[in-house]
Write a protein that holds these residues in place. Structure first.
Motif, PDB file in Angstrom:
ATOM      1  N   HIS A 175    -119.461  -1.857  15.054  1.00 38.73           N
ATOM      2  CA  HIS A 175    -120.221  -1.276  16.636  1.00 38.73           C
ATOM      3  C   HIS A 175    -119.949   0.973  16.381  1.00 38.73           C
ATOM      4  CE1 HIS A 175    -122.583  -4.069  17.689  1.00 38.73           C
ATOM      5  NE2 HIS A 175    -121.980  -4.638  17.762  1.00 38.73           N
ATOM      6  N   GLY A 176    -118.421   0.980  15.931  1.00 34.02           N
ATOM      7  CA  GLY A 176    -117.776   1.932  16.005  1.00 34.02           C
ATOM      8  C   GLY A 176    -116.925   2.701  16.804  1.00 34.02           C
ATOM      9  N   HIS A 180    -116.815  10.552  22.920  1.00 41.50           N
ATOM     10  CA  HIS A 180    -117.331  10.586  24.286  1.00 41.50           C
ATOM     11  C   HIS A 180    -117.779   9.917  24.878  1.00 41.50           C
ATOM     12  CE1 HIS A 180    -119.693  13.330  27.243  1.00 41.50           C
ATOM     13  NE2 HIS A 180    -118.760  14.156  26.387  1.00 41.50           N
ATOM     14  N   PRO A 181    -118.021  10.131  26.675  1.00 39.26           N
ATOM     15  CA  PRO A 181    -118.530   8.978  27.135  1.00 39.26           C
ATOM     16  C   PRO A 181    -119.556   8.581  27.462  1.00 39.26           C
ATOM     17  CG  PRO A 181    -116.888  10.146  28.502  1.00 39.26           C
ATOM     18  CD  PRO A 181    -116.663  10.493  27.571  1.00 39.26           C
ATOM     19  N   ASP A 186    -124.725   3.502  23.694  1.00 39.88           N
ATOM     20  CA  ASP A 186    -124.677   3.353  22.613  1.00 39.88           C
ATOM     21  C   ASP A 186    -124.442   1.434  22.178  1.00 39.88           C
ATOM     22  OD1 ASP A 186    -126.965   5.131  21.756  1.00 39.88           O
ATOM     23  OD2 ASP A 186    -125.456   6.593  21.038  1.00 39.88           O
ATOM     24  N   HIS A 187    -123.497   1.116  23.415  1.00 43.63           N
ATOM     25  CA  HIS A 187    -122.729   0.184  23.288  1.00 43.63           C
ATOM     26  C   HIS A 187    -123.166  -1.062  24.423  1.00 43.63           C
ATOM     27  CE1 HIS A 187    -119.851   1.340  19.894  1.00 43.63           C
ATOM     28  NE2 HIS A 187    -120.188   2.640  20.653  1.00 43.63           N
ATOM     29  N   THR A 188    -122.690  -1.775  23.872  1.00 41.41           N
ATOM     30  CA  THR A 188    -122.519  -3.489  25.289  1.00 41.41           C
ATOM     31  C   THR A 188    -121.340  -2.398  25.975  1.00 41.41           C
ATOM     32  OG1 THR A 188    -124.006  -4.646  23.462  1.00 41.41           O
ATOM     33  CG2 THR A 188    -122.855  -5.761  25.650  1.00 41.41           C
ATOM     34  N   LEU A 189    -121.686  -2.665  27.544  1.00 40.66           N
ATOM     35  CA  LEU A 189    -120.400  -3.268  28.613  1.00 40.66           C
ATOM     36  C   LEU A 189    -120.346  -4.216  28.984  1.00 40.66           C
ATOM     37  CD1 LEU A 189    -120.763   0.396  29.539  1.00 40.66           C
ATOM     38  CD2 LEU A 189    -119.999  -0.058  27.494  1.00 40.66           C
ATOM     39  N   LEU A 190    -118.866  -4.802  28.872  1.00 39.91           N
ATOM     40  CA  LEU A 190    -118.266  -6.192  29.746  1.00 39.91           C
ATOM     41  C   LEU A 190    -118.101  -5.193  31.157  1.00 39.91           C
ATOM     42  CD1 LEU A 190    -116.617  -8.144  27.132  1.00 39.91           C
ATOM     43  CD2 LEU A 190    -118.836  -8.026  27.711  1.00 39.91           C
ATOM     44  N   PRO A 214    -124.132   1.419  32.457  1.00 46.42           N
ATOM     45  CA  PRO A 214    -124.127   0.795  31.081  1.00 46.42           C
ATOM     46  C   PRO A 214    -125.162  -0.254  31.502  1.00 46.42           C
ATOM     47  CG  PRO A 214    -122.581  -0.389  32.936  1.00 46.42           C
ATOM     48  CD  PRO A 214    -123.389   0.818  33.242  1.00 46.42           C
ATOM     49  N   GLU A 215    -126.024  -1.576  29.640  1.00 48.69           N
ATOM     50  CA  GLU A 215    -126.893  -1.619  30.168  1.00 48.69           C
ATOM     51  C   GLU A 215    -125.412  -3.741  29.446  1.00 48.69           C
ATOM     52  OE1 GLU A 215    -129.635  -2.475  30.258  1.00 48.69           O
ATOM     53  OE2 GLU A 215    -130.210  -0.864  30.497  1.00 48.69           O
ATOM     54  N   TRP A 216    -125.149  -3.339  30.017  1.00 50.95           N
ATOM     55  CA  TRP A 216    -124.024  -5.151  30.869  1.00 50.95           C
ATOM     56  C   TRP A 216    -124.713  -6.010  29.860  1.00 50.95           C
ATOM     57  CZ3 TRP A 216    -124.820  -8.557  33.252  1.00 50.95           C
ATOM     58  CH2 TRP A 216    -125.611  -8.955  35.109  1.00 50.95           C
ATOM     59  N   THR A 217    -124.382  -6.812  29.618  1.00 47.80           N
ATOM     60  CA  THR A 217    -124.547  -8.359  28.780  1.00 47.80           C
ATOM     61  C   THR A 217    -123.703  -9.323  29.895  1.00 47.80           C
ATOM     62  OG1 THR A 217    -123.278  -8.364  27.250  1.00 47.80           O
ATOM     63  CG2 THR A 217    -124.851  -7.429  26.683  1.00 47.80           C
TER      64      THR A 217
END
Length: 307
Positions: A175-176, A180-181, A186-190, A214-217
């Motif tokens: 995912h790279g 920068h914050p 664009d990432h999945t956050l825990l 975050p769009e957390w999973t």
């Protein structure tokens, strides 16, 4: 009436047979000794001493009262000595409340070493991530990791708690690496479920504050769970280094965005305000400061977090 002082004055007069000698040994005036004894007789409603100008001796009531008073004062002095001894030597029960992960990874080994130094202490440790009330819970010491808010308790800072934003190399290759914050969107956050900021992340750098929503999973109230999910490539986590240090060293996790810092946290020891802090509490907190307060064990290469 000062009953204890009156008892001491009466007993000393009987022992020495003289108001003047009792006054000299107790370092009081003769009139003060006389008043103490007179007040005692007035309260009891009986005469205790036969008096002459030079001598005082107990009558029948006085002799019986003298023997009882002597035993009472002896018990009181013994209680004073026992309390003073407890205040100088740690013993008895020490009740401690601490966060779950810090307790299992760091505090457990520390307590075992503390018990070796003070074998007369018994320690009752409750590990919980709930925000317990230390006073209602009856704890002598409560350990908290927080940006401490105002409190009626006394708080002593033990050690700063650093947090690292990290993910597995597999996840980052796929995912790279965020630079920068804002890239975290664009990432999945825990996420940890009990931050004061909720599920939002606040990061501060030279270009100011940044809030990440975050769009957390996965949202958990235990950072060890988040660490394991991050190691398995499930997303990006912000973890205390006392949990993540070993995984960062062995390459299972990789940290980034080090120029952007979350709000500072620290481990605090909280205890109720008191005029005389129990020696067991003071020694325990001093021990924790000595063990963790300079360079935390988890920041050294020799230390490994058990898994």
């Amino acid at each position: 009436m000062d009953k204890i002082s009156s008892l001491r004055a009466f007993v000393k007069v009987v022992e020495l047979g003289s108001f003047s000698e009792a006054a000299r040994q107790l370092r009081l005036s003769r009139s003060a000794i006389s008043k103490y004894v007179n007040d005692l007789e007035h309260e009891l409603g009986v005469q205790l001493l036969n008096r002459t100008t030079r001598h005082a001796s107990p009558n029948e009531n006085g002799q019986a009262y003298f023997e009882r008073a002597l035993a009472i004062l002896a018990d009181l002095d013994a209680a004073d000595q026992a309390a003073a001894h407890l205040q100088s030597t740690p013993r008895g029960l020490l009740r401690v409340n601490a966060p779950m992960s810090f307790g299992t990874l760091q505090l457990g080994p520390a307590i075992a070493d503390f018990m070796e130094q003070y074998p007369e202490l018994r320690i009752q440790l409750l590990l919980s991530d709930d925000q317990v009330d230390p006073v209602q819970g009856g704890y002598d010491v409560t350990l908290r990791i927080a940006d401490l808010e105002s409190s009626s308790l006394i708080a002593r800072k033990i050690v700063p708690i650093e947090r690292a934003i990290c993910a597995s190399p597999v996840y980052l290759n796929r995912h790279g690496i965020p630079a920068h914050p804002r890239d975290l969107r664009d990432h999945t956050l825990l996420t940890y479920g009990f931050l004061l900021t909720g599920n939002q992340w606040k990061l501060t750098g030279t270009d100011g504050e940044h809030w990440v929503h975050p769009e957390w999973t996965l949202c958990a109230n235990n950072a060890e769970v988040l660490r394991e999910a991050a190691i398995k490539g499930r997303g990006v986590a912000m973890l205390p280094t006392f949990i993540a240090a070993a995984s960062l060293r062995d390459g299972a996790l990789q940290r980034f965005l080090d120029d952007y810092k979350p709000p500072p946290l620290a481990l605090y020891a909280l205890y109720p305000p008191t005029r005389h802090l129990a020696v067991k509490v003071r020694l325990f907190i001093d021990f924790l400061v000595g063990r963790f307060g300079s360079t935390p064990l988890w920041e050294t290469r020799e230390f490994e977090v058990p898994v």
